[in-house]
Write an enzyme that holds these catalytic residues in place. Structure first.
Site, PDB file in Angstrom:
ATOM      1  N   CYS A  85     -16.878  -9.788 -11.391  1.00 52.52           N
ATOM      2  CA  CYS A  85     -17.032 -10.502 -12.662  1.00 52.52           C
ATOM      3  C   CYS A  85     -18.027  -9.838 -13.596  1.00 52.52           C
ATOM      4  O   CYS A  85     -18.150 -10.240 -14.752  1.00 52.52           O
ATOM      5  CB  CYS A  85     -17.459 -11.943 -12.401  1.00 52.52           C
ATOM      6  N   HIS A 338     -12.952 -17.189 -18.511  1.00 52.70           N
ATOM      7  CA  HIS A 338     -13.536 -15.996 -17.895  1.00 52.70           C
ATOM      8  C   HIS A 338     -12.509 -14.884 -17.696  1.00 52.70           C
ATOM      9  O   HIS A 338     -12.057 -14.642 -16.571  1.00 52.70           O
ATOM     10  CB  HIS A 338     -14.166 -16.381 -16.561  1.00 52.70           C
TER      11      HIS A 338
END
Length: 397
Positions: A85, A338
């Protein structure tokens, strides 16, 4: 740690960020072009003046040619990077060090991800069959363990901690409702948040970040050249990245109330930037609120709250837009979703707006005498993740 730091060696002179959301009519290449074009425009730098590019994406492209074909660059080097991420942050870190090293005069970092039409949520990954890396429980399930662990360690009743988690989600949706680039631009009441269906443990739907598409980009030059391009550059004060040895889930002493990786990267970043009291010296922070208890724990890992007191600071509004230290003033992952490759650079884009006094009305924070903005990305799971922390500021020195 062995980092020598990068304080005031490079500066950001242009940034761009697309709206995040369901972009069914745009490809990853389209989104990449949109953010890069905005960055070129804001800096006055043409694509031909960029010496090298770093592209962060987890699964929307498998070489630098995603960028070179989309931007039609003239045989320029394009390095594609991925680090869970923190992929967008990794692209930025590499571009900064390339300029600081003297290898290039102008570099560009671009992060992009298309998740909506992939059918995936969370990390887009394809592990080899039976290689031993397939997790036995889901991401939400792993992060849900933070809440009961925090409750037990610090004596916070379960219902009261749920109120704290709800307050975090409410804050971030409140901020996102004032951001035209956010995927979710609606305030959500605390009653709705608390009543949302459970996903894992005490995590409801509104305790979890969403899924979206998006892209963000930054142009980096040597610090001494920054004012050639803009009268309001952001100087990079610190870049720190650490990778866990991955032993958390096997360590009987790990108690799920801290991310050691975040502590290590924050400590290094503060040393690089010369920050001794982050609560007083940081003007705003963008942190990785993949789940509401994650943001709570990060407040303590980053030194914004004392151990066991972060929940009180949340309730007291310390991290609201008008609080002592606004956290996720753009709405965070809760409001943006995200798209893996883009999130780290999206966080930096909020620093770009806020520290230059260019955030939309109703969302511009009062920087006061504090000159630093901080971003924090993590990727992986509690006890076994990577963590990135950057610190930027509008003044050199």
């Amino acid at each position: 740690m062995s980092s020598h730091g990068i304080k005031d060696q490079v500066a950001i002179v242009g940034m761009g960020c697309t709206p995040f959301g369901e972009h069914w009519d745009k490809s990853a290449a389209d989104l990449l072009v949109d953010s890069a074009t905005e960055a070129f425009r804001s800096s006055g730098i043409s694509k031909d003046a960029v010496d090298a590019y770093w592209l962060g994406t987890m699964a929307s492209g498998f070489s630098g040619m995603l960028l070179s074909a989309a931007l039609k660059t003239d045989f320029k080097p394009v390095t594609r990077v991925e680090n869970f991420c923190a992929t967008g942050s990794e692209a930025f870190r590499n571009a900064c060090y390339a300029v600081a090293s003297g290898a290039y005069d102008v570099a560009m970092a671009v992060g992009v991800e298309k998740l909506k039409d992939s059918g995936y949520s969370g990390l887009v990954r394809a592990n080899p069959a039976h290689d031993g890396t397939n997790p036995t429980i889901t991401g939400p399930a792993r992060f849900s363990l933070l809440a009961p662990a925090y409750s037990e360690k610090y004596g916070v009743p379960k219902d009261e901690l749920k109120d704290v988690m709800t307050r975090i989600a409410w804050k971030n949706h409140y901020n996102g409702a004032r951001n035209p680039r956010a995927a979710f631009q609606t305030e959500v009441s605390t009653e709705t948040i608390k009543a949302s269906p459970k996903v894992a443990g005490d995590l409801g739907i509104f305790d979890c970040s969403g899924v979206s598409d998006g892209s963000a980009a930054a142009i980096i030059v040597r610090a001494e050249d920054a004012y050639q391009y803009t009268d309001k550059p952001l100087f990079v004060k610190a870049l720190s990245f650490v990778a866990s040895p991955g032993k958390g889930s096997l360590d009987s002493t790990y108690d799920y109330t801290s991310f050691e990786e975040c502590v290590r990267s924050a400590t290094d970043a503060y040393a690089q930037a010369g920050v001794s009291d982050p609560r007083k010296e940081i003007a705003m922070a963008e942190v990785h609120d993949c789940f509401t208890p994650t943001e709570l724990v990060l407040m303590e890992d980053l030194g914004f709250s004392e151990r066991g007191h972060g929940w009180k600071d949340v309730v007291n509004g310390a991290f609201d837009l008008t609080g002592d230290l606004p956290v996720n003033p753009d709405g965070g992952l809760k409001s943006f979703g995200h798209p893996i490759g883009a999130s780290g650079l999206r966080m930096l884009f909020e620093c770009w707006l806020q520290l230059r006094g260019e955030a939309p009305a109703g969302r511009q924070i009062d920087v006061g005498g504090r000159g630093y903005g901080l971003t924090q990305n993590l990727g992986g799971f509690p006890g076994e993740c990577v963590s990135f922390v950057s610190i930027v500021g509008p003044e050199k020195g």
